[in-house]
Scaffold this motif. Structure first.
Motif, PDB file in Angstrom:
ATOM      1  N   PHE A  60     105.935  29.840  40.751  1.00 62.29           N
ATOM      2  CA  PHE A  60     104.467  29.896  40.684  1.00 62.29           C
ATOM      3  C   PHE A  60     103.866  29.251  41.938  1.00 62.29           C
ATOM      4  CE2 PHE A  60     100.628  27.469  39.847  1.00 62.29           C
ATOM      5  CZ  PHE A  60      99.788  28.380  39.223  1.00 62.29           C
ATOM      6  N   PHE A  61     104.416  28.107  42.339  1.00 62.60           N
ATOM      7  CA  PHE A  61     103.832  27.331  43.434  1.00 62.60           C
ATOM      8  C   PHE A  61     104.122  27.926  44.807  1.00 62.60           C
ATOM      9  CE2 PHE A  61     104.158  24.509  39.833  1.00 62.60           C
ATOM     10  CZ  PHE A  61     102.838  24.099  39.753  1.00 62.60           C
ATOM     11  N   VAL A  62     105.147  28.769  44.898  1.00 67.28           N
ATOM     12  CA  VAL A  62     105.423  29.436  46.175  1.00 67.28           C
ATOM     13  C   VAL A  62     104.322  30.476  46.424  1.00 67.28           C
ATOM     14  CG1 VAL A  62     107.090  30.775  47.514  1.00 67.28           C
ATOM     15  CG2 VAL A  62     107.898  29.011  45.921  1.00 67.28           C
ATOM     16  N   GLY A  63     104.013  31.281  45.390  1.00 71.64           N
ATOM     17  CA  GLY A  63     102.915  32.252  45.499  1.00 71.64           C
ATOM     18  C   GLY A  63     101.599  31.550  45.778  1.00 71.64           C
ATOM     19  N   TYR A  64     101.404  30.460  45.086  1.00 79.13           N
ATOM     20  CA  TYR A  64     100.197  29.638  45.229  1.00 79.13           C
ATOM     21  C   TYR A  64     100.074  29.122  46.649  1.00 79.13           C
ATOM     22  CZ  TYR A  64      96.838  26.435  42.925  1.00 79.13           C
ATOM     23  OH  TYR A  64      95.715  25.782  42.483  1.00 79.13           O
ATOM     24  N   PHE A  65     101.183  28.610  47.182  1.00 75.54           N
ATOM     25  CA  PHE A  65     101.231  28.040  48.541  1.00 75.54           C
ATOM     26  C   PHE A  65     100.840  29.079  49.597  1.00 75.54           C
ATOM     27  CE2 PHE A  65     103.911  27.611  52.391  1.00 75.54           C
ATOM     28  CZ  PHE A  65     103.363  26.444  52.910  1.00 75.54           C
ATOM     29  N   LEU A  66     101.408  30.281  49.489  1.00 74.83           N
ATOM     30  CA  LEU A  66     101.207  31.301  50.522  1.00 74.83           C
ATOM     31  C   LEU A  66      99.776  31.833  50.564  1.00 74.83           C
ATOM     32  CD1 LEU A  66     104.536  33.313  50.056  1.00 74.83           C
ATOM     33  CD2 LEU A  66     103.959  31.770  51.940  1.00 74.83           C
ATOM     34  N   PHE A  67      99.093  31.853  49.427  1.00 76.86           N
ATOM     35  CA  PHE A  67      97.770  32.501  49.368  1.00 76.86           C
ATOM     36  C   PHE A  67      96.593  31.542  49.216  1.00 76.86           C
ATOM     37  CE2 PHE A  67     100.743  35.855  48.658  1.00 76.86           C
ATOM     38  CZ  PHE A  67     100.169  36.960  49.275  1.00 76.86           C
ATOM     39  N   GLU A  68      96.883  30.238  49.193  1.00 75.29           N
ATOM     40  CA  GLU A  68      95.838  29.248  48.934  1.00 75.29           C
ATOM     41  C   GLU A  68      94.765  29.181  50.028  1.00 75.29           C
ATOM     42  OE1 GLU A  68      95.473  25.542  46.377  1.00 75.29           O
ATOM     43  OE2 GLU A  68      95.523  27.693  46.189  1.00 75.29           O
ATOM     44  N   VAL A  69      95.194  29.015  51.293  1.00 74.90           N
ATOM     45  CA  VAL A  69      94.224  28.868  52.399  1.00 74.90           C
ATOM     46  C   VAL A  69      93.402  30.141  52.579  1.00 74.90           C
ATOM     47  CG1 VAL A  69      93.928  28.431  54.870  1.00 74.90           C
ATOM     48  CG2 VAL A  69      95.521  27.019  53.547  1.00 74.90           C
ATOM     49  N   PRO A  70      94.043  31.347  52.657  1.00 73.36           N
ATOM     50  CA  PRO A  70      93.223  32.568  52.769  1.00 73.36           C
ATOM     51  C   PRO A  70      92.216  32.695  51.628  1.00 73.36           C
ATOM     52  CG  PRO A  70      95.555  33.091  53.060  1.00 73.36           C
ATOM     53  CD  PRO A  70      95.477  31.644  52.683  1.00 73.36           C
ATOM     54  N   SER A  71      92.651  32.370  50.410  1.00 73.72           N
ATOM     55  CA  SER A  71      91.775  32.499  49.241  1.00 73.72           C
ATOM     56  C   SER A  71      90.552  31.593  49.371  1.00 73.72           C
ATOM     57  CB  SER A  71      92.557  32.164  47.969  1.00 73.72           C
ATOM     58  OG  SER A  71      91.725  32.275  46.845  1.00 73.72           O
ATOM     59  N   ASN A  72      90.757  30.352  49.806  1.00 71.37           N
ATOM     60  CA  ASN A  72      89.625  29.426  49.904  1.00 71.37           C
ATOM     61  C   ASN A  72      88.680  29.798  51.041  1.00 71.37           C
ATOM     62  OD1 ASN A  72      89.020  27.398  48.048  1.00 71.37           O
ATOM     63  ND2 ASN A  72      89.189  25.796  49.563  1.00 71.37           N
ATOM     64  N   LEU A  73      89.218  30.363  52.121  1.00 73.90           N
ATOM     65  CA  LEU A  73      88.354  30.806  53.229  1.00 73.90           C
ATOM     66  C   LEU A  73      87.501  32.005  52.794  1.00 73.90           C
ATOM     67  CD1 LEU A  73      90.740  30.298  56.286  1.00 73.90           C
ATOM     68  CD2 LEU A  73      88.644  29.029  55.813  1.00 73.90           C
ATOM     69  N   ILE A  74      88.081  32.888  51.956  1.00 71.95           N
ATOM     70  CA  ILE A  74      87.299  34.019  51.421  1.00 71.95           C
ATOM     71  C   ILE A  74      86.182  33.472  50.523  1.00 71.95           C
ATOM     72  CG2 ILE A  74      87.361  36.067  49.920  1.00 71.95           C
ATOM     73  CD1 ILE A  74      90.282  36.500  50.917  1.00 71.95           C
ATOM     74  N   LEU A  75      86.525  32.469  49.684  1.00 72.79           N
ATOM     75  CA  LEU A  75      85.518  31.852  48.802  1.00 72.79           C
ATOM     76  C   LEU A  75      84.366  31.280  49.637  1.00 72.79           C
ATOM     77  CD1 LEU A  75      86.067  29.637  45.715  1.00 72.79           C
ATOM     78  CD2 LEU A  75      84.633  28.767  47.533  1.00 72.79           C
ATOM     79  N   HIS A  76      84.707  30.612  50.745  1.00 73.03           N
ATOM     80  CA  HIS A  76      83.693  30.019  51.624  1.00 73.03           C
ATOM     81  C   HIS A  76      82.764  31.104  52.177  1.00 73.03           C
ATOM     82  CE1 HIS A  76      81.881  27.240  54.450  1.00 73.03           C
ATOM     83  NE2 HIS A  76      82.261  27.978  55.466  1.00 73.03           N
ATOM     84  N   LYS A  77      83.334  32.316  52.397  1.00 73.13           N
ATOM     85  CA  LYS A  77      82.564  33.426  52.968  1.00 73.13           C
ATOM     86  C   LYS A  77      81.720  34.179  51.929  1.00 73.13           C
ATOM     87  CE  LYS A  77      83.842  35.944  57.145  1.00 73.13           C
ATOM     88  NZ  LYS A  77      83.700  34.764  57.985  1.00 73.13           N
ATOM     89  N   VAL A  78      82.342  34.513  50.774  1.00 75.46           N
ATOM     90  CA  VAL A  78      81.641  35.383  49.811  1.00 75.46           C
ATOM     91  C   VAL A  78      80.914  34.609  48.704  1.00 75.46           C
ATOM     92  CG1 VAL A  78      83.331  37.228  50.205  1.00 75.46           C
ATOM     93  CG2 VAL A  78      83.593  35.760  48.209  1.00 75.46           C
ATOM     94  N   GLY A  79      81.184  33.298  48.604  1.00 76.65           N
ATOM     95  CA  GLY A  79      80.536  32.490  47.562  1.00 76.65           C
ATOM     96  C   GLY A  79      81.459  32.243  46.381  1.00 76.65           C
ATOM     97  N   ALA A  80      81.263  31.092  45.755  1.00 75.72           N
ATOM     98  CA  ALA A  80      82.160  30.652  44.671  1.00 75.72           C
ATOM     99  C   ALA A  80      82.083  31.568  43.453  1.00 75.72           C
ATOM    100  CB  ALA A  80      81.810  29.216  44.273  1.00 75.72           C
ATOM    101  N   ARG A  81      80.880  32.013  43.123  1.00 71.34           N
ATOM    102  CA  ARG A  81      80.664  32.746  41.866  1.00 71.34           C
ATOM    103  C   ARG A  81      81.555  33.987  41.782  1.00 71.34           C
ATOM    104  NH1 ARG A  81      77.157  36.685  40.231  1.00 71.34           N
ATOM    105  NH2 ARG A  81      76.511  36.964  42.383  1.00 71.34           N
ATOM    106  N   ARG A  82      81.451  34.863  42.799  1.00 71.70           N
ATOM    107  CA  ARG A  82      82.207  36.116  42.759  1.00 71.70           C
ATOM    108  C   ARG A  82      83.706  35.883  42.891  1.00 71.70           C
ATOM    109  NH1 ARG A  82      79.571  40.134  46.935  1.00 71.70           N
ATOM    110  NH2 ARG A  82      79.067  38.207  48.021  1.00 71.70           N
TER     111      ARG A  82
END
Length: 436
Positions: A60-82
């Motif tokens: 679980f944490f390997v998948g989590y590790f690989l996609f964590e930073v991209p995911s948070n940068l997308i959140l910063h761009k599109v907004g937390a709600r969506r």
């Protein structure tokens, strides 16, 4: 007027935001660690050895590790709600699909995909809280949010144990019913997020205009003060290269190794004393209730004194000693006492630790840095459970693995002291430069 206005805003933020994000984390944590209860009959049904279960649990944490930073940068761009809505619905669907694993390989694949699906949720909420809560409230806000993890263990353990006692329904085994019933709330909540969450204070129509203006101004002043500090980082690449981010990730690594070792292995460790699924759930839940109380009180003390270092070091040392005690325990009473110590230590360390990044990160730097700390730190969630499973296969007992996890927490305590010392030296050097 200002103190009255501040306490009014503070109360509204706590009531509007915190219970809802706690509910989201509760469901997230339940879907992440219910595998520990499913294991009570799933492992035999699909042919998983202790090593295979520990490995799959940690994937679980390997998948989590690989996609964590991209995911948070997308959140910063599109907004937390969506973005948070997307995260929650996708992990619910994957968690539900876990009911249909047929052997080690499908178990590995779905644990990995669950990590990918959930990546960005936890750091996304930590980032979200930093956009709403002024500095003096941040550790308490984070503590209440993170209290959902031990509450999830406290309520979720007996609940999962009770589901495991259900008779097969429509041909589904007990462990399959567990995955299905605990995945449905996540899918529903994903759609609720779209309606309920507000992206930024400027869009908060549930605040009075004067409350909204005060909060925006307060957060702006704090951001300005941070940016004028020496060593402040606001760019995403700068944050990923910042040695303080790596240090905090290593500190978090120890606390994650401890937390997920408890989540995945505590039911199996307790069950060896002859308890049924429901009794195991109750006993696994007791330490978590005490951990919640300790976590909130410790975070309040950290916010009030505005001290973070020792508020991380002391709980890490406590948790380390708890794991050593658990490794040498010979009765169920000793095991429960050790689990209480470990739970309190790990839970108390987390909120002061998560109040540290926003002291020197902002904007995209905060999005990337917080995600980086969480993704590297959460690899402890792979190493801890896997070490326990592997060493149990080798030695036939849990002790060696528990000692290894305890050692990671000792490293966390030492790293926190080193980071504090280095930060003080940098601040002195910077003031001397400005002085000259």
């Amino acid at each position: 007027m200002i103190p009255e206005l501040e306490s009014r805003v503070s109360r509204k933020l706590m009531l509007r935001i915190i219970p809802f994000v706690m509910l989201l984390y509760f469901v997230s944590f339940l879907d992440r660690v219910n595998v520990g209860f499913a294991a009570l009959s799933m492992n035999k049904a699909i042919g998983l050895s202790p090593t295979a279960f520990g490995f799959g649990g940690g994937l679980f944490f390997v998948g989590y590790f690989l996609f964590e930073v991209p995911s948070n940068l997308i959140l910063h761009k599109v907004g937390a709600r969506r973005w948070i809505a997307r995260v929650i619905v996708s992990w619910g669907v994957v968690s539900l699909a876990s009911a249909f694993v047929v052997g080690p390989n499908s178990f590995y694949a779905l644990r990995f995909i669950l990590g990918v699906a959930e990546a960005g949720f936890f750091p996304g909420i930590i980032l979200y809280l930093s956009l709403w809560f002024p500095l003096r409230q941040r550790a308490v806000a984070a503590a209440w949010f993170m209290a959902a993890a031990p509450i999830s263990t406290a309520i979720g353990s007996p609940l999962s144990g009770a589901i495991m006692k259900l008779h097969p329904i429509a041909g589904f085994a007990d462990w399959q019913m567990l995955y299905i019933l605990e995945a449905v709330p996540a899918i529903i909540l994903g759609f609720v997020v779209l309606k309920y969450l507000t992206d930024t204070p400027s869009k908060a129509h549930w605040l009075q205009p004067e409350e909204r203006e005060w909060l925006i101004a307060k957060l702006k002043v704090e951001a300005g003060a941070r940016q004028s500090n020496a060593g402040h980082t606001s760019g995403s690449l700068g944050a990923l290269r910042d040695p303080r981010v790596l240090a905090l990730a290593l500190i978090y690594f120890g606390t994650s190794a401890g937390l997920y070792t408890l989540g995945l292995w505590a039911p199996l460790i307790i069950r060896q004393y002859g308890f049924g699924p429901f009794e195991t759930g109750l006993l696994a839940g007791v330490p978590s209730i005490l951990a919640v109380v300790a976590m909130i009180l410790w975070a309040k003390h950290s916010d009030r004194t505005e001290e973070r270092t020792w508020h991380v070091v002391i709980p890490c040392v406590l948790a380390c000693l708890g794991f050593v005690f658990a490794g040498s325990a010979t009765t169920v009473l000793m095991i429960i006492a050790a689990l209480v110590i470990v739970n309190i230590g790990i839970s108390a360390a987390k909120a002061p630790l998560w109040a540290m990044p926003s002291m020197f990160l902002s904007g995209a730097g905060a999005a990337a840095g917080i995600a980086m700390i969480n993704s590297i730190g959460n690899l402890g969630g792979f190493v801890g459970p896997f070490a326990i499973g592997w060493l149990k296969n080798v030695t036939g007992g849990y002790s060696a693995g528990l000692y290894v996890v305890g050692a990671t927490l000792a490293v966390s305590a030492v790293m926190t002291l080193m980071l504090s010392r280095q930060s003080k030296q940098s601040a002195i050097a910077a003031s001397e430069r400005h002085g000259h």
